[in-house]
Scaffold this active site. Structure first.
Site, PDB file in Angstrom:
ATOM      1  N   SER A   1       0.723  -1.163  -0.053  1.00 36.61           N
ATOM      2  CA  SER A   1      -0.151  -0.152  -0.071  1.00 36.61           C
ATOM      3  C   SER A   1       0.859   1.217  -0.010  1.00 36.61           C
ATOM      4  O   SER A   1       1.963   1.266  -0.499  1.00 36.61           O
ATOM      5  CB  SER A   1      -0.772  -0.214   1.028  1.00 36.61           C
ATOM      6  OG  SER A   1      -1.941   0.900   0.903  1.00 36.61           O
ATOM      7  N   ASN A   2       0.382   2.218   0.504  1.00 37.93           N
ATOM      8  CA  ASN A   2       1.123   3.489   0.462  1.00 37.93           C
ATOM      9  C   ASN A   2       0.723   4.408   1.561  1.00 37.93           C
ATOM     10  O   ASN A   2      -0.141   3.780   2.572  1.00 37.93           O
ATOM     11  CB  ASN A   2       0.903   4.426  -0.842  1.00 37.93           C
ATOM     12  CG  ASN A   2      -0.289   4.571  -1.063  1.00 37.93           C
ATOM     13  OD1 ASN A   2      -1.056   5.574  -0.244  1.00 37.93           O
ATOM     14  ND2 ASN A   2      -1.120   4.268  -2.145  1.00 37.93           N
ATOM     15  N   ARG A   3       1.404   5.530   1.922  1.00 39.21           N
ATOM     16  CA  ARG A   3       1.135   6.298   3.366  1.00 39.21           C
ATOM     17  C   ARG A   3      -0.059   7.238   3.083  1.00 39.21           C
ATOM     18  O   ARG A   3      -0.270   7.999   4.241  1.00 39.21           O
ATOM     19  CB  ARG A   3       2.381   7.066   3.412  1.00 39.21           C
ATOM     20  CG  ARG A   3       3.661   6.498   3.693  1.00 39.21           C
ATOM     21  CD  ARG A   3       4.833   7.675   3.557  1.00 39.21           C
ATOM     22  NE  ARG A   3       5.859   7.158   3.682  1.00 39.21           N
ATOM     23  CZ  ARG A   3       6.675   6.717   4.800  1.00 39.21           C
ATOM     24  NH1 ARG A   3       6.002   7.145   5.979  1.00 39.21           N
ATOM     25  NH2 ARG A   3       7.664   6.326   4.975  1.00 39.21           N
TER      26      ARG A   3
END
Ligand code: CTP
Length: 412
Positions: free
Chosen positions: A211-213
């Site tokens: 995923s990402n932030r």
């Protein structure tokens, strides 16, 4: 609470009638005042038994009215009603609802309500049996037919100790509903808006994902700004933990494929799409339906994860839009760490966007998790607006303004 544009200097008349829920009205008056509204409170005689004018004056910093006879001029009641942008009666007793339905004007609140021409919102609070009584129901229907907005009552425990439908709804919901009434005259009134936000997650196995932030803050701010402009908002949310604005239709998704499906469905009749989500660009080629055990990897320990590119949602939207004409306006984001302007321009063209908000996620005060952003808005004609460092709320309001322009919805 920070000032809120749609409430700034709005004149709100808050009528408070005799119920134990009066204490919640103090909180509502306080929140509206902190948001920038000018809140004039009228207490009925019975309300004064539960809470004092001083309490309200302390939170609003303005005079509190209790009687027709303590006003400096005898037409003040008309003035109070005339200058108001919104009349809220919270809590509203069965007795006051009955008077309002019949046009009885025997105290400052009911006189003012009769003279007022602004929208009216009523939050009933009473014993459940009183609310269910045919007389109260008939009064409620009569008032609703005249355009009064009812919020609640909610179900739960009441002062009598009994449970039922009669509790006044909580101040945050009243606040959001008041905001929505004020938004009815906004530039996007009658428009359908879709906002995507947050990250997407691509599973590797049942416990791990890529995923990402992204926290979703910028998209949530856009959703709220679109609500405040009067739009009907569908929020397509990846996994986020930030609070979602009251009043949106929320569609929760996890993977990019889920988000693509939800977005393509939602934009079918939408006026505008704000694609704010930080979509995961890659996913594992293979997904295990059992936890990958490191102890069972043996020789394969350290094996690389093969990745494949996910569907580009905006490109799919572009294709659908070429056939259907919807969404009428499409805005994307470009999260860049270098050569932001040039990459943004290319994305605008490749993804068939009307507008793209380019941000350098490494710049001070911009990017994931913070409350500010620095955005350059591009159209196919070039730079439309280079925004300074602003709160994500202010960025959202600017973006909504430009999309309303693109839809031909801003008057002047
Ligand atoms: N986007 C999308 N579908 C994807 C990836 C991104 O619809 N699979 C959207 C984003 O929501 C955003 C815009 O495309 O509105 C640009 O996203 P960004 O991450 O900046 O660009 P990418 O397309 O991922 O390109 P690159 O990795 O080259 O920066």
């Amino acid at each position: 609470m920070n000032p809120i544009t749609i409430l700034k200097e709005k004149r709100i008349l808050l009528g408070v009638t005799g119920s134990i829920a009066c204490y919640k009205a103090v909180d509502l008056a306080s929140k509206l005042t902190q948001a920038g509204a000018l809140v004039d409170v009228i207490l009925t005689e019975l309300a004064e038994k539960f809470v004092t004018p001083l309490t309200f004056r302390s939170v609003t910093g303005r005079p509190v009215y209790t009687s027709m006879w303590d006003l400096a001029d005898h037409v003040r009641h008309v003035g109070l009603g005339e200058s108001a942008d919104l009349l809220i009666i919270a809590p509203a007793t069965a007795n006051t609802m009955a008077k309002l339905a019949q046009g009885i004007a025997d105290n400052l609140l009911t006189v003012t309500a009769l003279a007022a021409r602004c929208p009216v919102m009523i939050a009933p609070a009473m014993d459940g049996a009183m609310f269910e009584h045919p007389a109260t129901q008939a009064n409620r229907m009569m008032l609703a037919e005249r355009g009064v907005t009812f919020v609640g009552p909610a179900e739960g425990r009441m002062a009598s100790g009994l449970s039922g439908w009669g509790r006044m709804v909580e101040p945050p919901e009243l606040f959001a509903r008041a905001r929505a009434i004020l938004a009815r005259t906004g530039p996007l009134a009658g428009c359908k808006v879709v906002v995507s936000t947050g990250p997407t997650r691509e599973p590797l196995d049942p416990v791990r994902f890529i995923s990402n932030r992204s926290t979703g803050k910028q998209g949530l701010a856009v959703a709220q700004a679109a609500l405040d402009a009067g739009a009907e908002v569908t929020l397509i949310a990846g996994p986020i933990s930030e609070p979602v604005p009251l009043g949106v239709t929320r569609v929760d998704v996890v993977t990019t494929a889920d988000m693509a499906e939800a977005t393509l469905t939602a934009v079918q009749d939408a006026d505008a799409l704000f694609m704010v989500a930080a979509v995961a660009d890659f996913r594992p080629e293979n997904q295990s339906d059992r936890k990958i055990k490191k102890t069972e990897m043996g020789e394969n320990w350290g094996l690389a994860i093969g990745l494949e590119v996910t569907l580009d949602i905006l490109s799919a939207v572009k294709e659908q839009r070429e056939k259907t004409g919807y969404p009428r306006v499409s805005l994307g984001f470009a999260a860049e760490t270098h050569d932001a302007f040039e990459y943004g321009r290319q994305k605008l063209l490749r993804k068939g966007l009307n507008l793209i908000a380019v941000n350098d996620v490494l710049a001070d005060g911009a990017g994931f998790g913070v409350d500010t952003n620095r955005v350059v808005l591009l159209s196919s004609a070039g730079v439309l607006e280079e925004m300074p460092l602003l709160s994500k709320t202010a960025v959202a309001e600017r973006l909504v303004h430009h999309v309303a322009n693109a839809l031909g919805k801003n008057n002047g």
